[in-house]
Write a protein that holds these residues in place. Structure first.
Motif, PDB file in Angstrom:
ATOM      1  N   GLY A 280       0.832  -1.194   0.000  1.00 13.25           N
ATOM      2  CA  GLY A 280       0.000   0.000   0.000  1.00 13.25           C
ATOM      3  C   GLY A 280       0.862   1.237   0.000  1.00 13.25           C
ATOM      4  O   GLY A 280       1.993   1.221  -0.489  1.00 13.25           O
ATOM      5  N   ILE A 281       0.339   2.316   0.561  1.00  7.70           N
ATOM      6  CA  ILE A 281       1.017   3.611   0.584  1.00  7.70           C
ATOM      7  C   ILE A 281       1.175   4.084   2.030  1.00  7.70           C
ATOM      8  O   ILE A 281       0.214   4.067   2.806  1.00  7.70           O
ATOM      9  CB  ILE A 281       0.205   4.676  -0.203  1.00  7.70           C
ATOM     10  N   TRP A 282       2.386   4.511   2.394  1.00  5.60           N
ATOM     11  CA  TRP A 282       2.706   5.052   3.717  1.00  5.60           C
ATOM     12  C   TRP A 282       2.739   6.568   3.619  1.00  5.60           C
ATOM     13  O   TRP A 282       3.383   7.129   2.735  1.00  5.60           O
ATOM     14  CB  TRP A 282       4.055   4.510   4.169  1.00  5.60           C
ATOM     15  N   LEU A 283       2.012   7.249   4.516  1.00  6.28           N
ATOM     16  CA  LEU A 283       1.988   8.706   4.581  1.00  6.28           C
ATOM     17  C   LEU A 283       2.388   9.121   5.989  1.00  6.28           C
ATOM     18  O   LEU A 283       1.769   8.683   6.967  1.00  6.28           O
ATOM     19  CB  LEU A 283       0.586   9.247   4.291  1.00  6.28           C
ATOM     20  N   ALA A 284       3.420   9.966   6.088  1.00  8.29           N
ATOM     21  CA  ALA A 284       3.891  10.415   7.399  1.00  8.29           C
ATOM     22  C   ALA A 284       4.691  11.692   7.236  1.00  8.29           C
ATOM     23  O   ALA A 284       5.025  12.093   6.113  1.00  8.29           O
ATOM     24  CB  ALA A 284       4.749   9.325   8.043  1.00  8.29           C
ATOM     25  N   GLY A 285       5.025  12.302   8.349  1.00 12.16           N
ATOM     26  CA  GLY A 285       5.827  13.513   8.325  1.00 12.16           C
ATOM     27  C   GLY A 285       7.211  13.284   7.747  1.00 12.16           C
ATOM     28  O   GLY A 285       7.819  14.189   7.200  1.00 12.16           O
ATOM     29  N   ALA A 286       7.706  12.059   7.852  1.00 11.43           N
ATOM     30  CA  ALA A 286       8.993  11.658   7.280  1.00 11.43           C
ATOM     31  C   ALA A 286       8.905  10.173   6.939  1.00 11.43           C
ATOM     32  O   ALA A 286       8.158   9.427   7.580  1.00 11.43           O
ATOM     33  CB  ALA A 286      10.124  11.902   8.273  1.00 11.43           C
ATOM     34  N   ALA A 287       9.664   9.744   5.954  1.00  9.84           N
ATOM     35  CA  ALA A 287       9.599   8.347   5.523  1.00  9.84           C
ATOM     36  C   ALA A 287       9.925   7.378   6.657  1.00  9.84           C
ATOM     37  O   ALA A 287       9.355   6.295   6.744  1.00  9.84           O
ATOM     38  CB  ALA A 287      10.544   8.117   4.349  1.00  9.84           C
ATOM     39  N   GLU A 288      10.822   7.777   7.564  1.00  6.84           N
ATOM     40  CA  GLU A 288      11.242   6.898   8.659  1.00  6.84           C
ATOM     41  C   GLU A 288      10.375   7.044   9.910  1.00  6.84           C
ATOM     42  O   GLU A 288      10.647   6.424  10.929  1.00  6.84           O
ATOM     43  CB  GLU A 288      12.695   7.184   9.055  1.00  6.84           C
ATOM     44  N   ALA A 289       9.355   7.870   9.856  1.00  7.30           N
ATOM     45  CA  ALA A 289       8.514   8.131  11.031  1.00  7.30           C
ATOM     46  C   ALA A 289       7.835   6.853  11.516  1.00  7.30           C
ATOM     47  O   ALA A 289       7.480   5.975  10.725  1.00  7.30           O
ATOM     48  CB  ALA A 289       7.465   9.183  10.702  1.00  7.30           C
ATOM     49  N   GLU A 290       7.656   6.758  12.817  1.00  4.78           N
ATOM     50  CA  GLU A 290       6.948   5.618  13.402  1.00  4.78           C
ATOM     51  C   GLU A 290       5.449   5.876  13.501  1.00  4.78           C
ATOM     52  O   GLU A 290       4.686   4.955  13.741  1.00  4.78           O
ATOM     53  CB  GLU A 290       7.530   5.303  14.780  1.00  4.78           C
ATOM     54  N   GLU A 291       5.053   7.116  13.345  1.00  9.84           N
ATOM     55  CA  GLU A 291       3.640   7.477  13.377  1.00  9.84           C
ATOM     56  C   GLU A 291       3.235   7.958  11.993  1.00  9.84           C
ATOM     57  O   GLU A 291       3.966   8.709  11.350  1.00  9.84           O
ATOM     58  CB  GLU A 291       3.386   8.579  14.401  1.00  9.84           C
ATOM     59  N   GLY A 292       2.084   7.492  11.543  1.00  7.70           N
ATOM     60  CA  GLY A 292       1.606   7.880  10.228  1.00  7.70           C
ATOM     61  C   GLY A 292       0.390   7.060   9.846  1.00  7.70           C
ATOM     62  O   GLY A 292      -0.245   6.421  10.694  1.00  7.70           O
TER      63      GLY A 292
END
Length: 120
Positions: A80-92
Motif C-alpha cells: 500500500g502507501i505510507w503517509l507520514a511527516g517523514a519516511a522513517e517516522a513511526e507514526e503515520g
C-alpha cells in the motif's frame, strides 16, 4: 480502502470508502495548506489478526503474505502507501486497496485479536 493509523499508543484500523489516489491527494492538499511536509511512499504493512478458521485462506489472495506469529495470531502483510511527516517516522497512516471483502475480513480478524473497536 483499508486505513491503518499508527500512533505512539498503538494502531487503529478503519475502512474508508475512498480510493487511495483521492485520499493521498486530499492529505497532500491539507499538508500543503498548512506548510507541512508529507512523505508518501509505496511499501508493505503487517497486521496481526486473530488465528481463526479460514485465516490461512488469506494467503491465496493476490498481494497478501501470511505467516504465523504465535498460537493465537497470524501476521498478514500487504502492499500500500505510507503517509507520514517523514519516511522513517513511526507514526503515520498506511492505506491499501485490497480485493473484494478482504478489507472487511481483515478488520474483523484484527478486532478479534485486540478487542478494539473499528471506526466505521
Amino acid at each position: 480502502m483499508l486505513k491503518i493509523i499508527y500512533t505512539e499508543t498503538g494502531l487503529h484500523v478503519e475502512i474508508v470508502d475512498q480510493p487511495i489516489a483521492a485520499f493521498v491527494r486530499d492529505r497532500l492538499a491539507i499538508e500543503n495548506s498548512v506548510g507541512a511536509q508529507l512523505a508518501v511512499e509505496s511499501g508493505w504493512a503487517s497486521l496481526l489478526v486473530g488465528h481463526l478458521p479460514g485465516v490461512a485462506a488469506l494467503a491465496a489472495q493476490p498481494g497478501i503474505a501470511v505467516s504465523r506469529a504465535d498460537d493465537q495470531s497470524i501476521e498478514v502483510s500487504f502492499s500500500g502507501i505510507w503517509l507520514a511527516g517523514a519516511a522513517e517516522a513511526e507514526e503515520g497512516v498506511f492505506v491499501a486497496e485490497l480485493p473484494g471483502d478482504l478489507e472487511e475480513r481483515l478488520a474483523a480478524l484484527w478486532r478479534t485479536l485486540c478487542s478494539c473497536r473499528i471506526v466505521p
